[in-house]
Design an enzyme around this catalytic site. Structure first.
Site, PDB file in Angstrom:
ATOM      1  CB  ALA A  83      -6.779  -6.179   3.949  1.00  0.00           C
ATOM      2  CE  LYS A  84      -4.601  -0.453  -1.509  1.00  0.00           C
ATOM      3  NZ  LYS A  84      -5.351   0.079  -0.416  1.00  0.00           N
ATOM      4  NE  ARG A  85      -3.914  -9.224   4.960  1.00  0.00           N
ATOM      5  CZ  ARG A  85      -3.877  -8.145   5.769  1.00  0.00           C
ATOM      6  NH1 ARG A  85      -3.544  -6.943   4.917  1.00  0.00           N
ATOM      7  NH2 ARG A  85      -3.957  -8.006   6.954  1.00  0.00           N
ATOM      8  CG  ASP A 143      -2.291   0.649   1.015  1.00  0.00           C
ATOM      9  OD1 ASP A 143      -2.003   1.750   0.149  1.00  0.00           O
ATOM     10  OD2 ASP A 143      -3.305   0.111   1.232  1.00  0.00           O
ATOM     11  CB  THR A 197      -8.637  -3.862  -0.990  1.00  0.00           C
ATOM     12  OG1 THR A 197      -7.956  -3.949   0.248  1.00  0.00           O
ATOM     13  CG2 THR A 197      -9.844  -2.891  -1.000  1.00  0.00           C
TER      14      THR A 197
END
Lengths: 266, 266
Positions: free
Chosen positions: B92-94, A96, B118
């Protein structure tokens, strides 16, 4: 941990083995479920049994996060239990930007003081650089992964090179071989030789050995450099070598067997 | 939450506002630090003040993870406090594969029952599909982000298209507009029109409005579809509208002002 200390451990133990603590409460020996913290009890026994043959432990955060607070408690106990001289990796694949990336760096370098964290590159420089600001802390950036889906984007032609080559080249320019490693899930000789040629000095974290089909001689024979230069991760092949009462002994045997294969190259 | 219910909320409230709970204990009003759980106390007041104007809340997990267990407790209390009829996003952009991705899906769909999470696309199909297996749960995949680093890879030419276009096209084929959204951090009219043309039916989560320079008319005027089709996220512009005792009132005013701008288009 600084690079020199990691290299010292590698040649001292004659090993580049990283044991992946992908600790799944559905897979650990049943008798451990009676313990107060089964995940930690399992990890503690695995660490005791394998630390002689191991230079790094990789904690796959997903398996801990999925348990909620209980899981984070197991993760913290496990991290605290890993000997000082063994390199620690938070396999969290965070990615991020700006102030959010700073918070992730704080999470895995301060709140949970790992030596390194895996990072996803898709968002570019401002998603990687925040992980390169602390002394003796490392970002391990996804380069080429070993899964089938790596063909979807990583192996696509982007201008004069493949996307993963563009990523390796660009990300390498944002840090140094002293604070940056790459995930290189290559199992083929040619790929390993090619990536090593592109990046002679960086360490590679290499998954895909054991359960996923890669083998130690191919990786060591084609991707090592004068400092060792690779950390070969094995998860299931060590921690689930047995799911009986003898799981720790079998994990020790499996780790020793991997170490013995590696020692030839060190 | 299923798509029809989200669309109903959008037209009922005449809003596509998503309030981003990037709750930083160093930025919230000082007086809240005396509370037992300052992060939750802040979020609770913000939710009470803005829920009338809001169709989604986005919890940026990094700010909670960085606090360790305390942070996860604040996250859980916050999630439980958000009204049932408001869409929830774990930002969380995992991004990981196979059994690890399953664990992340479990984390954000079961352990912490968000409506959506996310997801980063770099590892390909087997890193996204595990998030598309549950009824009424959504993956919001990074497409085009609004940060400077998006130029490093997302805007690179890959064959006949740019990388982000290749990602949108491929990922869209793995799910449907009923379980898949995209992060489109576009602030320029042409980009928004282009992405909407590529994907007429999908919802876009659009950051970059407010502090990052985007504006509501440009987004609504160029990226909406018959269902609304966008969730415009504002974080700092709402939650930090004031850092005094009046922070909640000022957050309400800011949220209402955004809602009023959006209502014109709904």
């Amino acid at each position: 941990m600084e690079r020199a200390q990691l290299v010292k451990q590698i040649f001292g133990r004659r090993s580049v083995l990283c044991v992946g603590l992908d600790t799944d409460l559905n897979k650990i020996p049943r008798h451990l479920l009676r313990e107060a913290d089964p995940g930690f009890s399992f990890n503690k026994a695995i660490i005791d049994a394998t630390k002689e043959y191991t230079v790094a432990y990789k904690i796959n955060t997903a398996f801990y996060e999925a348990q909620g607070i209980r899981g984070w408690e197991s993760l913290q106990r496990t991290l605290e239990y890993i000997p000082e001289d063994i390199f620690t990796i938070a396999d969290a694949k965070r990615g991020d930007i700006g102030n959010t990336a700073d918070q992730y760096a704080k999470t895995f370098f301060e709140t949970y003081p790992f030596d390194s964290v895996t990072v996803a590159p898709y968002m570019g420089s401002d998603s990687v650089k925040p992980f390169l600001q602390r002394k003796d802390k490392w970002a391990i950036v996804l380069g080429l992964t070993s899964n089938a889906g790596s063909a979807d984007f990583q192996l696509q032609q982007c201008g004069s090179e493949l996307l993963y080559e563009k990523v390796l080249r660009a990300v390498a320019s944002w840090g140094s071989p002293d604070n940056l490693m790459f995930v290189i899930g290559a199992t083929r000789k040619e790929q390993l030789q090619h990536v090593r040629q592109m990046l002679p000095d960086h360490f590679f974290l290499v998954p895909g050995v054991g359960a996923q089909g890669g083998d130690v001689p191919t990786v060591c024979g084609n991707a090592m450099n004068k400092d060792g230069g690779v950390l070969i991760n094995v998860s299931r092949g060590v921690i689930y070598a047995s799911n009986g009462e003898d799981f720790a002994d079998e994990a020790a045997k499996a780790a020793k067997a991997y170490r013995d294969e590696m020692a030839v190259y060190l």
